[in-house]
Each structure stands twice: as structure tokens, then as C-alpha cells.
Motif scaffolding. Structure first.
Motif, short mmCIF file in Angstrom:
data_model
loop_
_atom_site.label_atom_id
_atom_site.label_comp_id
_atom_site.label_asym_id
_atom_site.label_seq_id
_atom_site.Cartn_x
_atom_site.Cartn_y
_atom_site.Cartn_z
N ARG A 136 0.84 -1.21 0.00
CA ARG A 136 0.00 0.00 0.00
C ARG A 136 0.87 1.25 0.00
N PHE A 137 0.67 2.09 -1.01
CA PHE A 137 1.37 3.36 -1.04
C PHE A 137 0.55 4.42 -0.31
N MET A 139 0.44 8.74 -0.03
CA MET A 139 0.97 9.93 -0.71
C MET A 139 1.49 10.92 0.32
N LEU A 145 5.16 8.68 -3.29
CA LEU A 145 4.36 7.57 -2.78
C LEU A 145 5.27 6.67 -1.95
N MET A 167 4.22 2.28 -12.34
CA MET A 167 4.15 3.64 -11.80
C MET A 167 5.31 4.46 -12.35
N GLU A 170 5.73 8.32 -11.51
CA GLU A 170 5.58 8.76 -10.12
C GLU A 170 6.93 8.60 -9.41
N GLN A 204 -0.03 14.14 2.17
CA GLN A 204 -0.74 15.12 1.35
C GLN A 204 -2.15 15.28 1.94
#
Lengths: 260, 427
Positions: A136-137, A139, A145, A167, A170, A204
């Protein structure tokens, strides 16, 4: 009494294959090949320190690739990543059997050495596959991430490629907190470095609301009449729940357990 | 209404669709894009019912103009309603995907206003995802029966998989429970999608840059136990769909009572064992070289709930057994109960190095407590004294008392389901 021979190496894949080179070169028959860090000292054992040498590593690497197969070499690497306490000797027996039977060796399912190796390979590759999904990333404020994992095996190096394709646009970090290493990706390439702690984390602003959305979705997608927690646990063992957003009690965007 | 409330309502509304697979497509990421699709599929979590979560499975809306009795979203049902805007769906999909919660989007919907209107909204979502957001993850879209062919085709260019749910196996069932639908309206789009996939493949041979059309193929879903249709009818239909329409998967969904309609059967619990038997049979059709007519016939219309379909077939054809593990070819190995595709492949590849023994079989993943009655290893037999199918059946069923009693209680629950019509299920 003749003591059991034990090979010690620096814990790197290069070191392990250097050991294999030395076994053949010195015509030794070690009872164990183990990383110096994992050593438990015993009086009935004789220890030989093997220094990692890149040209010896390369010779073994290329010889397995050409005389047996690339797939076989991949299995050897996965055995190394397994960090199984017997992985060194399993690798030795596997490679010996490989040279004996050549290109088809991996299919020799009834051979105990091949089977033992395939069994561990299966475990490592299953765990890798699970983490492609269970990772699980989150932000961070700076747009990176960030994911924390604690896998049984040292799989970080075989996760990097997958996420660098998926990704590619990113910035991300996958942090194995159990082994204090991490993969860093900068939109061009990924590298593995040792990494202790990321320090104070701020997310974030909308990170927590996406986490809440996901938790709500997770709860509502289950059909109550078909509840089957046992089946869920068999696919997704509880030891992996620790870093899942959708499971466990959470505080400030992290599961409580890893704040304690 | 908050996005979170909408998500709760529209996930609830979508959860009875069983398909969540993200497999069959290997779409690669583009420069500056987000995501790709893995041919093998990836599960990202498992919900409390033990089902894998791979895709964000939601309805766009649950305001439906139809009133199908078996469906939770039917017009006359009193439940909270919601509709996502295309922008909301795109935003959730992208942000879930970046956090690695999902493999992609599985979007379905109630029929809002008209089939064409609903399909237009789908088109907006998939175009925004693919073109504005440069999203290359997996997308599965429902084709809405009754929408224009051109519209369905234009959506097909953006997605990995399309499906049309048949839901009820026969036209009589549809007439009774879903008077607004008929089988032709469902089968026509399926046929069109199939033809379009074939045409696209031909075109790709000539023009390399032709965009892919539904690369992961199409699927459908059948509800089991909402009507009196037998297993025989269901697997015959499935076989026809695999052969005639080139479907990738047929999903079976045990009917869960979502309404008190007098036309519907009443269950204490959904017929899960029956659903499981159908999945087992489906596997036999797709990977084991069986035909529907071998598994059931007019006289035996339904699967034995106590015995898996392969065991059942083997016991009815006991004269083919025992088979010699070291001799028979792959196709026959697959017909032995307790031997699956993987173990059959292992046996075949190991035989080249020498004889396979009884001990080896266990280590290769063969389920010996079933297989032992049907095989010999190098001439030796490890089952019971005679090849008496009744005796073998007793041994196999009796092996695990707990499973037996659990299945029996399910079995009793299902008796008397259709009693008002007098016939019941022929178990």
C-alpha cells in the motif's frame, strides 16, 4: 573425529556463488553454507571464510546460465532471497543436480534436491505475487508515494521492476522496515539502498480521505450472507495485515501497531 | 451527497456481481502514463466473504428503469439511490490505483434513462481514463443490452474486458422474473462483441497499430437457484457460450434472496454447494477436456451435492479405471479424480527421468485420498479390494465426517425449495 565443514560468506548473492566456485575448485563437501551474520558457533564444526570475488561469481553465474538454463539461475537467486537457514546447502545440492541433468533438470520433479528447491522457489514467488497486490502506497506531502513492507523473504529486489513499469511517472519508495532497506524510484531508474527511517511523516492533505474511501469500499463490497473469514485469512494471512489500510485500527494514517 | 456515501451505496449495489478478475490482458504502460495490466491478474485484498478484490467494482448508478424480481436494484425496491458523475469515478479510480489498492475499474450500472444513455456515460468515463489521464490499468465494462451496436463498439476500443450478464439460464425464467428483458437482447450484443474481437484480430495482422479491442475477451454471469433450471441446462448453456461465443469465463452466482417476491424461492442460505459444483464442472469443461453431456444428462439433471463432478463421472465410468500412472497420456491423467492440471503436467515431465512411484505422487500435489481408488503405480493398486463403484463412493464420502455432515445440512436446507409447485429440486 573429523569436523563438519562449514562455509561462511558475506551474505551477498555474489558471495554465495563464490562459495559454489570454491566447493568445486577445492573439491570440498561442506555440510553448511551460511552467512557470517547467521552463524551459531559449534565445536564440532570447522569454519572456512570465503571472500567474495567477482570473477569467480561471474564464472559460476554464466556457467549455470549456459549449461543449465536461465530459469534455473532465477531459481537459485530466489533460493538466496528466501533467507531460509538451509538455503546455502540447498543451493549447492540444487546446482550439483543441475549440472548432472543439464537443460531439463528443473523438470525432474521426483528428485529430492530439485523438489526441495522448487518448494522454496514457490514460497518466494508466492510472496512476491502477494505483495504486488498487498503493498500500500501513501501519498506524502512532497508527492512521493511511500510504502512500508515486512515480508518473510527478501523480495524487495524482485518487486522493483514491476512498480517501475506500472508507476513509471511517479516518485515512489518501497521500504522493507524488517531489513532496513528500500527501493527508490525517480521516474527513470530504481535503486536499492539501506534505509533506516524516513523520519517525521506528513501526508498530502487528501491522503486520509482516500484511505477512508477505500475502507468504506472494502467494508461494503463484502456480501454478509456469504461471510467466510477463514477463507479470507487463507488467501491473506494475518501477518500481512499490519500495513494494510483496510485492516486493523489506525491512527494518523498508519496502523496503530507500527506506531507502538 | 458525499462521495463516500455514494461509494457505499454503489459498492453495495455492485457486490452481487461475482466477477472481479483482472486477468487475460497484458496492456503495457505508455510514456508518462499510469498503470499496466498483468496477464495473470493480481488480487489486492480479500473481503470478509473471502472473495478477492482486484478491481474497483461499482455501479455508476442504481436508479433503474427495470423491475427484475431477482435484482436488488429493481425499480420497486425501496433502497437508497445514488449516481456517480464520470469525474468522480475517474478520480477514485486514479487515486486508488496510485496507492496500489486496485488493478483497475469494473464499471457496471443500472439502466439509467435508456440503454444508450447509460452506455454514453460509460464512454465518457473510459475515454477520460485512457486519454485524459493516460491510464493503462485494467478496465472491465458491462455492455448494456439494448444499446446501439456502434456505441458498444466504440467503448470496446478502450477496455480490456466487456461482459453482458445473462443472469437467468432460460427464456422462461426471464419472462417470469425479468419481463423487460429477453435472451435475444442479451445474446445479440455478445455475438457482436465476439465478431468485433475476431475482426480486430484479423486487422491487427495487417495493421500493427490497430488499437486492441476487448483484449481480455468477454464474460457473463448466471444466477443459480432463482429459477427451477437444472444444472444440466446451465452447463449446456455454458458449453454453448464457450464454443459458440468464445467467452473467456462464465460466472455462477448462488441466488441470494434480495426480495420477498412470491415468484422467487426461499432459502435459509444461498445454494453455495451447488454453485461450487457448477464451478467445478465449468473447470472440467474448460481445462480437462470434458463435455457437458458426459457430466450430466436428461435423467441425471443435477450434480450430486456430496461428490464432486469428476469423481461422480469416474464412478459412473468405473470401467476406464484403474489407470496406470506411468503409461496413460496427459488427456487421460486429467480424468483421474485427485489429479489436477499441474500435477498431471508434473507427472508427465517426471516420467521422462524414470518411474513415478506412489510416494512421488503425494509430493507432486496429487490428492491421494481420492486418486488411490482410480490408479495403479507400476502395476500396484492402492485402493480397496474390488473396483466396486458403490463401495468407492462410500469410502470417498465417508472420509471426512465433518465435511459430510456439513454438506448434508446444506442439502436438507435446499430440499423443499420449490414445494409450492410440487416438484422440488431433483436431488
Amino acid at each position: 573425529m573429523k569436523k563438519d565443514l562449514v562455509y561462511l560468506y558475506d551474505g551477498s548473492f555474489e558471495g554465495l556463488l563464490t562459495c559454489i566456485y570454491e566447493v568445486y575448485y577445492r573439491r570440498d563437501d561442506p555440510k553448511q553454507i551460511t552467512s557470517k551474520e547467521d552463524l551459531t558457533f559449534s565445536l564440532v564444526e570447522e569454519y572456512v571464510h570465503i571472500d567474495t570475488e567477482m570473477d569467480k561469481f561471474k564464472k559460476v553465474y554464466e556457467s549455470i546460465e549456459s549449461k543449465i538454463s536461465r530459469e534455473f539461475l532465477k531459481t537459485v537467486f530466489y533460493l538466496y532471497l528466501s533467507e531460509d537457514k538451509d538455503s546455502g546447502i540447498i543451493v549447492l545440492n540444487y546446482i550439483r543436480t543441475g549440472y548432472k541433468y543439464g537443460k531439463d533438470a528443473m523438470n525432474y520433479q521426483t528428485n529430492p534436491y530439485i523438489r526441495a528447491a522448487n518448494e522454496i522457489y514457490r514460497k518466494v514467488s508466492l510472496e512476491r505475487h502477494r505483495f504486488l497486490g498487498l503493498l500500500r502506497f501513501k501519498m506524502l506531502e512532497n508527492g512521493i508515494l511511500y510504502a512500508i513492507i515486512e515480508p518473510d523473504h527478501n523480495i524487495i529486489s524482485i518487486l522493483g521492476g514491476h512498480f517501475s513499469q506500472r508507476m513509471s511517472n511517479e516518485y515512489w519508495i518501497i521500504h522493507d522496515v524488517k531489513r532496513s532497506i528500500a527501493v527508490f524510484y525517480n521516474k527513470e531508474q530504481w535503486i536499492i539502498k539501506s534505509f533506516e527511517s524516513i523520519g517525521n511523516i506528513s501526508f498530502q492533505e487528501n491522503e486520509l480521505s482516500y484511505q477512508s474511501l477505500w475502507k468504506a469500499y472494502y467494508k461494503h463490497i463484502a456480501i454478509d450472507n456469504r461471510k467466510n473469514i477463514r477463507q479470507k485469512k487463507s488467501y491473506m494471512p494475518t501477518r500481512y495485515w499490519k500495513h494494510l489500510v483496510e485492516e486493523g485500527v489506525q491512527k494518523n494514517g498508519f496502523n496503530k501497531t507500527n506506531l507502538d | 451527497m458525499d462521495v463516500i456515501n455514494k461509494l457505499q451505496i454503489l459498492a453495495d449495489a455492485a457486490k452481487y456481481d461475482v466477477s472481479c478478475s483482472s486477468s487475460g490482458s497484458s496492456r503495457s504502460n505508455k510514456r508518462g502514463g499510469l498503470g499496466n495490466a498483468q496477464a495473470a491478474g493480481i488480487c489486492h485484498s480479500w473481503s470478509d466473504d473471502g472473495r478477492c478484490i482486484s478491481l474497483l467494482k461499482i455501479l455508476m448508478s442504481n436508479y433503474c428503469i427495470y423491475d427484475c424480481a431477482y435484482c436488488v436494484n429493481r425499480l420497486s425496491n425501496d433502497l437508497p439511490r445514488a449516481t456517480f458523475t464520470p469525474e468522480e469515478i475517474v478520480d477514485i479510480t486514479i487515486n486508488f490505483y496510485k496507492r496500489n489498492y486496485i488493478e483497475g475499474l469494473f464499471l457496471s450500472s443500472a439502466v439509467v434513462k435508456s440503454p444508450n444513455h447509460t452506455m454514453e456515460m460509460f464512454k465518457k468515463v473510459v475515454m477520460d481514463l485512457r486519454e485524459k489521464e493516460n491510464f493503462n490499468g485494467y478496465i472491465h465494462i458491462k455492455a448494456i443490452p439494448g444499446a446501439d451496436k456502434d456505441l458498444i463498439d466504440s467503448v470496446g476500443k478502450y477496455v480490456d474486458r466487456m461482459s453482458v450478464n445473462i443472469e437467468l439460464p432460460t427464456d422462461e425464467g426471464l419472462k417470469m422474473l425479468a419481463p423487460d428483458k429477453n435472451h435475444n437482447a442479451i445474446l445479440n450484443p455478445m455475438k457482436n462483441i465476439k465478431n468485433e474481437i475476431v475482426r480486430n484480430k484479423e486487422e491487427k495482422k495487417i495493421f500493427k497499430n490497430t488499437p486492441k479491442y476487448v483484449p481480455a475477451g468477454q464474460t457473463t454471469q448466471l444466477i443459480v437457484g432463482a429459477t427451477r433450471d437444472s444444472d444440466y441446462k446451465i452447463i449446456n448453456l455454458a458449453e454453448g457460450l464457450y464454443k459458440g461465443y468464445d467467452l473467456k469465463r462464465v460466472y455462477y452466482s448462488a441466488f441470494i434472496p434480495v426480495s420477498q417476491n412470491p415468484l422467487l424461492p426461499r432459502y435459509e442460505k444461498p445454494p453455495l454447494i451447488r454453485e461450487n459444483r457448477l464451478y467445478q464442472a465449468d473447470w472440467l469443461l474448460r481445462f480437462y477436456g470434458f463435455e457437458a453431456g458426459e457430466l450430466l444428462d436428461e435423467k441425471n439433471e443435477n450434480f450430486d451435492l456430496l461428490l464432486d463432478p469428476k469423481c461422480d463421472w469416474a464412478l459412473r465410468n468405473i470401467h476406464h479405471f484403474p489407470m496406470e500412472i506411468n503409461k496413460v497420456d496427459y488427456n487421460l491423467l486429467l480424468r483421474v479424480p485427485g489429479i489436477g492440471v499441474k500435477s498431471a503436467l508434473r507427472i508427465v515431465s517426471s516420467r521422462r527421468f524414470g518411474k513415478v512411484t506412489f510416494d512421488d505422487l503425494k509430493k507432486m500435489g496429487v490428492v491421494l485420498k481420492r486418486a488411490k481408488y482410480f490408479i495403479t503405480c507400476d502395476g500396484k493398486y492402492f485402493g480397496i479390494k474390488s473396483m466396486d463403484s458403490n463401495q468407492i463412493k462410500k469410502n470417498i464420502i465417508g472420509m471426512d465426517e465433518s465435511i459430510y455432515s456439513k454438506q448434508l445440512s446444506m442439502f436438507e436446507l435446499q430440499g423443499g425449495v420449490f414445494n409450492e409447485k410440487g416438484s422440488g429440486l431433483s436431488l
